[in-house]
Design a protein around this motif. Structure first.
Motif, PDB file in Angstrom:
ATOM      1  N   ALA A  13       0.846  -1.113  -0.104  1.00  0.00           N
ATOM      2  CA  ALA A  13      -0.030   0.361   0.308  1.00  0.00           C
ATOM      3  C   ALA A  13       1.060   1.157   0.151  1.00  0.00           C
ATOM      4  O   ALA A  13       0.495   1.761  -0.964  1.00  0.00           O
ATOM      5  N   LEU A  14       2.598   1.089   0.171  1.00  0.00           N
ATOM      6  CA  LEU A  14       3.086   2.130   0.490  1.00  0.00           C
ATOM      7  C   LEU A  14       3.533   3.081  -0.934  1.00  0.00           C
ATOM      8  O   LEU A  14       4.092   4.331  -0.886  1.00  0.00           O
ATOM      9  N   ARG A  15       3.204   1.688  -0.709  1.00  0.00           N
ATOM     10  CA  ARG A  15       4.429   1.859  -2.986  1.00  0.00           C
ATOM     11  C   ARG A  15       3.076   1.866  -3.392  1.00  0.00           C
ATOM     12  O   ARG A  15       3.992   2.110  -4.811  1.00  0.00           O
ATOM     13  N   GLY A  16       1.745   2.015  -3.182  1.00  0.00           N
ATOM     14  CA  GLY A  16       0.782   2.112  -4.299  1.00  0.00           C
ATOM     15  C   GLY A  16       0.276   0.976  -4.497  1.00  0.00           C
ATOM     16  O   GLY A  16      -0.269   1.287  -6.102  1.00  0.00           O
ATOM     17  N   GLU A  17       1.270  -0.044  -4.596  1.00  0.00           N
ATOM     18  CA  GLU A  17       0.533  -1.267  -5.419  1.00  0.00           C
ATOM     19  C   GLU A  17      -0.566  -2.507  -4.951  1.00  0.00           C
ATOM     20  O   GLU A  17      -1.504  -2.806  -5.231  1.00  0.00           O
ATOM     21  N   GLY A  18      -1.237  -1.417  -3.496  1.00  0.00           N
ATOM     22  CA  GLY A  18      -2.050  -2.624  -2.743  1.00  0.00           C
ATOM     23  C   GLY A  18      -3.387  -2.240  -3.679  1.00  0.00           C
ATOM     24  O   GLY A  18      -3.861  -0.908  -3.834  1.00  0.00           O
ATOM     25  N   LYS A  19      -4.109  -2.863  -3.207  1.00  0.00           N
ATOM     26  CA  LYS A  19      -5.833  -2.468  -3.128  1.00  0.00           C
ATOM     27  C   LYS A  19      -6.130  -1.887  -2.148  1.00  0.00           C
ATOM     28  O   LYS A  19      -7.400  -0.632  -2.516  1.00  0.00           O
ATOM     29  N   PHE A  20      -5.871  -1.263  -1.427  1.00  0.00           N
ATOM     30  CA  PHE A  20      -6.559  -0.413   0.254  1.00  0.00           C
ATOM     31  C   PHE A  20      -5.395   1.148   0.821  1.00  0.00           C
ATOM     32  O   PHE A  20      -4.188   0.071   0.692  1.00  0.00           O
TER      33      PHE A  20
END
Length: 542
Positions: A438-445
């Motif tokens: 998520a911190l890398r902007g790759e997560g769903k949330f």
């Protein structure tokens, strides 16, 4: 030929206002259309919940969900279908409910969201966020509704519910937001006269709620609903500001039990409604003042209050009032007061109570309160010959049977807590693994959402761990008690001595072997035994 999956539907609305002629036709039609598009599905049965909140109630409070679980255990169906996930629940705990259905082999589908899976970690995380969002939305909706109702009350508008005694509901001619005709309160003259009499007795004759209820019953004035006036009913009437023409909000908190809020937290209508006024504000406030004075006088004499001491009353459930036939209940009191020298005195008064007499019932000629010490001394003395002929085997067998039942229940509770512990730990690990993505902007949330959920999960884990520890400690005590009973079964006790020294639980078992019913009067005690004295001696001499 391919076997079709048996589909059961769940329909739910949270309030009566959402019902259409006491039914939920829109959800039913949507579900029927959805099933018709699935050739591998066949409709089997419908579950319906009318006016049941999925936010205020837990799974164990909802009979329909519990029934679904029971049917799922025996695989009576294959698919549970509902309109949307919030029809199942609006709390995080419902994630576990769906996981349990999946463990029984039941698929859970919604029309709006499709299959709700819990097999993969990401599935559980997605589902958890759905219910977390449902809960937050319910909380926000509740806050909006509460604010709107407060504003309506301030404006002098009735917000729904039953009409208080002295009033009736009539159509106002206005239409609400749901397209339904709204109602308003109107005075019922006959009942209003009774309300005036209640306040007159309280203010002019300075009578308390018990004395007022007794006076009304003696005069055969019809009570609310069926039966007679009770002290608690009178207290409710005296404390309700509606009788001086003020609508109120937030008088009670709604949880597992109704709880009266302090007067300073009440929301009053900005102006009194003359058309609803039965007594003047002067009389109403005078009644409150006298009630407070009476309460203060009792407190200054002795600080006493009711406490749960039913476990200290061995005859509980066997005693009945000899006059009205009412089963006696726990009327014990815990008193504590301070002497002049500063020392504190504490005392528990064990008592049995006739609730009908204590509620000002004039048809009961018995006493309201009976001393446990006096009753038990007489009854135990009468029963002493029977104690001498008891055999230990029956008593110990029943004790061990009860303990084994409690032991199995504790084991099931421990196993459930351990399953919850494992599930919550796995969810924590899944959340922690998702945060870097998520911190890398790759997560769903978003990382913020995952962080909030992670903190929430860790708090839940602490609670579950603490509960599990308490259950395990309680189970260890049960195991020790079991060993003590097994040793006790190997000896032949003198039950006269053993009974008097036994704890309340053992006393109840022994008494249940002998007593069918005890009727207590002001002048006599009638003991009905389960078997005759002659039969008892013959039975125990074999």
């Amino acid at each position: 030929m391919e076997t079709k999956k048996r589909v059961r539907s769940l329909l739910r609305v949270s309030s009566k206002q959402q019902l259409h002629d006491d039914d939920i036709p829109i959800q039913r039609a949507e579900i029927a259309n959805y099933i018709a598009k699935r050739p591998d599905w066949v409709f089997d049965k419908e579950y319906i919940e009318k006016a049941v909140s999925a936010y205020k109630n837990t799974v164990k409070d909802r009979e329909v969900l519990l029934q679904i679980l029971e049917d799922a255990k025996t695989r009576q169906f294959d698919v549970l279908l509902t309109f949307m996930s919030d029809r199942i629940g609006r709390k995080e705990e419902y994630n576990m409910y769906i996981a349990t259905l999946n463990q029984f082999g039941i698929e859970v589908w919604t029309i709006k969201e499709g299959l709700l899976g819990t097999q993969e970690d990401t599935d559980r995380l997605t589902l958890f966020i759905k219910f977390w969002s449902n809960e937050r939305e319910s909380r926000k909706t509740g806050e909006r509704v509460k604010a709107a109702q407060q504003e309506m009350v301030k404006q002098g508008k009735h917000i729904g519910g039953y009409a208080p005694y002295g009033y009736e509901l009539v159509y106002s001619g206005d239409i609400g937001s749901h397209g339904r005709s709204l109602k308003e309160l109107r005075i019922v003259e006959q009942e209003a006269n009774v309300v005036k009499e209640i306040f007159r007795l309280a203010v002019e004759e300075n009578l308390g709620a018990f004395a007022i209820a007794k006076r009304l019953n003696q005069q055969h004035i019809p009570a609310i609903g069926k039966g007679e006036w009770k002290a608690s009913t009178i207290s409710d009437r005296l404390k309700n500001p509606i009788y001086m023409g003020y609508l109120t909000y937030n008088r009670r908190s709604h949880g597992n039990h109704y709880q009266r809020n302090p007067t300073k937290e009440w929301i009053f209508s900005e102006k009194p409604l003359e058309q609803l006024q039965i007594v003047s504000p002067t009389i109403w406030y005078k009644a409150q003042q006298l009630r407070e004075q009476r309460k203060a006088n009792r407190s200054s004499q002795k600080d006493s209050y009711m406490m749960t001491t039913a476990g200290k009353l061995p005859l509980m459930g066997m005693l009945y009032c000899g006059s009205c036939g009412c089963r006696l209940t726990n009327g014990s009191r815990y008193d504590h007061w301070t002497r002049k020298d500063g020392t504190t005195v504490k005392k528990i008064s064990r008592r049995y109570k006739c609730t009908r007499k204590a509620s000002a019932c004039v048809s009961c000629q018995g006493a309201a309160i009976y001393s446990a010490q006096e009753l038990e001394t007489v009854i135990f003395h009468v029963l002493s010959p029977y104690f001498a002929n008891l055999k230990s085997c029956d008593i110990c067998a029943e004790l061990m049977q009860k303990q084994e039942k409690a032991r199995r229940a504790m084991l099931r509770a421990i196993e459930e807590s351990r399953r919850q512990q494992q599930t919550i730990q796995k969810d924590i690990e899944t959340l922690e693994a998702q945060i870097p993505r998520a911190l890398r902007g790759e997560g769903k949330f978003s990382a913020e959402t995952l962080s909030d959920l992670l903190e929430n999960h860790k708090k839940q884990r602490e609670v579950i761990n603490r509960q599990l520890q308490q259950k395990e400690q309680q189970f260890d005590k049960t195991e020790k008690n079991k060993q003590n009973v097994q040793k006790f079964a190997q000896i032949t006790p003198d039950w006269n001595t053993e009974f008097l020294e036994a704890d309340t639980h053992l006393k109840k078992i022994i008494l249940s072997k002998i007593i069918e019913r005890v009727e207590v009067g002001s002048k006599q005690i009638k003991i009905q035994l389960k078997i005759s004295e002659q039969a008892f001696y013959q039975k125990n001499q074999k």
